[in-house]
Scaffold this motif. Structure first.
Motif, PDB file in Angstrom:
ATOM      1  N   SER A  48       0.844  -1.182   0.000  1.00 40.78           N
ATOM      2  CA  SER A  48       0.000   0.000   0.000  1.00 40.78           C
ATOM      3  C   SER A  48       0.886   1.240   0.000  1.00 40.78           C
ATOM      4  O   SER A  48       1.860   1.316   0.747  1.00 40.78           O
ATOM      5  CB  SER A  48      -0.915   0.015   1.231  1.00 40.78           C
ATOM      6  N   HIS A  50      -0.061   4.359   0.788  1.00 32.19           N
ATOM      7  CA  HIS A  50      -0.729   5.493   1.431  1.00 32.19           C
ATOM      8  C   HIS A  50       0.247   6.448   2.109  1.00 32.19           C
ATOM      9  O   HIS A  50       0.029   7.657   2.115  1.00 32.19           O
ATOM     10  CB  HIS A  50      -1.785   4.999   2.432  1.00 32.19           C
ATOM     11  N   ASP A 101      -4.198   0.205   0.093  1.00 27.07           N
ATOM     12  CA  ASP A 101      -4.961  -0.823   0.789  1.00 27.07           C
ATOM     13  C   ASP A 101      -5.695  -0.140   1.937  1.00 27.07           C
ATOM     14  O   ASP A 101      -5.117   0.152   2.981  1.00 27.07           O
ATOM     15  CB  ASP A 101      -4.014  -1.912   1.314  1.00 27.07           C
ATOM     16  N   TRP A 102      -6.969   0.109   1.736  1.00 33.17           N
ATOM     17  CA  TRP A 102      -7.733   0.862   2.728  1.00 33.17           C
ATOM     18  C   TRP A 102      -7.990   0.058   3.996  1.00 33.17           C
ATOM     19  O   TRP A 102      -8.529   0.592   4.962  1.00 33.17           O
ATOM     20  CB  TRP A 102      -9.041   1.341   2.114  1.00 33.17           C
ATOM     21  N   ARG A 103      -7.583  -1.193   4.012  1.00 34.11           N
ATOM     22  CA  ARG A 103      -7.694  -1.987   5.246  1.00 34.11           C
ATOM     23  C   ARG A 103      -6.620  -1.587   6.249  1.00 34.11           C
ATOM     24  O   ARG A 103      -6.800  -1.763   7.460  1.00 34.11           O
ATOM     25  CB  ARG A 103      -7.583  -3.481   4.931  1.00 34.11           C
ATOM     26  N   VAL A 104      -5.515  -1.071   5.749  1.00 40.14           N
ATOM     27  CA  VAL A 104      -4.405  -0.691   6.627  1.00 40.14           C
ATOM     28  C   VAL A 104      -4.144   0.813   6.603  1.00 40.14           C
ATOM     29  O   VAL A 104      -3.473   1.343   7.492  1.00 40.14           O
ATOM     30  CB  VAL A 104      -3.108  -1.445   6.247  1.00 40.14           C
TER      31      VAL A 104
END
Length: 307
Positions: A48, A50, A101-104
């Motif tokens: 990810s 981000h 990765d919007w989960r993390v």
């Protein structure tokens, strides 16, 4: 051999930490490490981005602030920059541009707020430290040659010149902790590249930490200055030039042996597929097991010498 290769700071730092990581992350000559001759090794897991995206957004807005000379019209400047931040953020968070990765990752609204705070904070630092001059540009390419075999380059976040302070080169960071993942030699590297390009050592180099703007209270009761200045002189850049020559010579000789170490490997994209790291971890595990067994020979740790 990759004759066309220009050595940047990120490549030098990676090569010095682990030559194999440099090879796998970039590729070299006709060597095939799994992605085809001269190409990088495919990553076993897609990371990810981000953390990187937030810094990219802030720096892009700052780039426009300087290169489009937006600072010359102060009326409504902050509002215009906030709108620009939203637009750049929307672009950089598109799946086709950057994988997130919007989960993390933090929530989208939180990431955008960090970006806006970074831009707003930079304006405060810019004003407090007078980070402007007759010449003031962002994303400046600095290219030169240490010798005929060693072309080097840097892309400085901000370069400006004033009559009172001379040439200043700044590198922006969106790190949560100041200095934890940075080294002073990065901005000294820009000084080296500037010297090779223009024959002059910059008077000042430093880091701007976007999360620590000028005026922000510190734990000791003082306030942040906004820029962490790094001393630079001729011996410092000569040392970097020597490191560049030695690294390039090793690269041309294809010396890409792995040098695993926990500090390097913990953030490596290839740790799970690196045989050298696996062997090191296995050896460490055996060492810990042997040590535990040795300690167990003394029972609960009390030794009765019966004297």
């Amino acid at each position: 051999m990759a004759k066309e290769f220009t050595l940047y700071w990120s490549s030098l730092e990676t090569f010095e930490r682990c030559p194999q990581l440099f090879l796998w992350g970039r590729g070299w000559g006709a060597i095939d490490v799994g992605g085809g001759p001269g190409r990088r090794k495919p990553k076993p897991v897609k990371d990810s981005r981000h953390h990187a995206v937030m810094g990219i957004v802030i720096q892009k807005v700052i780039e426009n602030l300087y290169n489009d000379e937006l600072w010359k019209s102060s009326a409504g400047l902050l509002e215009r920059l906030m709108t620009m931040t939203e637009q750049v953020f929307a672009y950089e968070t598109q799946p086709k541009i950057n994988f997130i990765d919007w989960r993390v990752a933090p929530p989208r609204a939180e990431m955008l707020k960090i970006c806006k705070d970074g831009v707003t904070g930079y304006l405060r630092t810019m004003k407090a430290q007078k980070l402007l001059g007759p010449y003031a540009r962002a994303e400046v390419d600095l290219l030169g040659w240490v010798n005929k075999y060693t072309p080097v380059g840097g892309r400085a976040d901000v370069v400006f010149q004033r009559d009172d302070t001379g040439v200043t080169i700044l590198d922006g960071k969106n790190s949560q902790s100041k200095g934890k993942y940075t080294t002073p030699d990065q901005v000294r590297w820009y000084a080296l590249c500037y010297y090779l390009a223009y024959g002059k050592i910059p008077e000042r180099v430093g880091f701007v930490y976007y999360r620590y703007p000028a005026g922000m209270p510190k734990a000791d009761g003082t306030v942040e200055e906004g820029v962490d200045w790094v001393p630079v002189d001729r011996p410092a850049i000569e040392g970097l030039a020597l490191r560049a020559v030695e690294a390039r010579r090793a690269m041309d000789k294809e010396k890409f042996a792995p040098t695993p170490a926990p500090k390097t490997c913990q953030f490596c994209d290839y740790e799970t597929v690196c045989d050298a790291r696996k062997a090191q971890k296995a050896a460490n595990s055996r060492g810990r097991k042997k040590s535990a067994e040795s300690e167990s020979d003394f029972g609960d740790g009390f030794v009765d010498l019966k004297m």
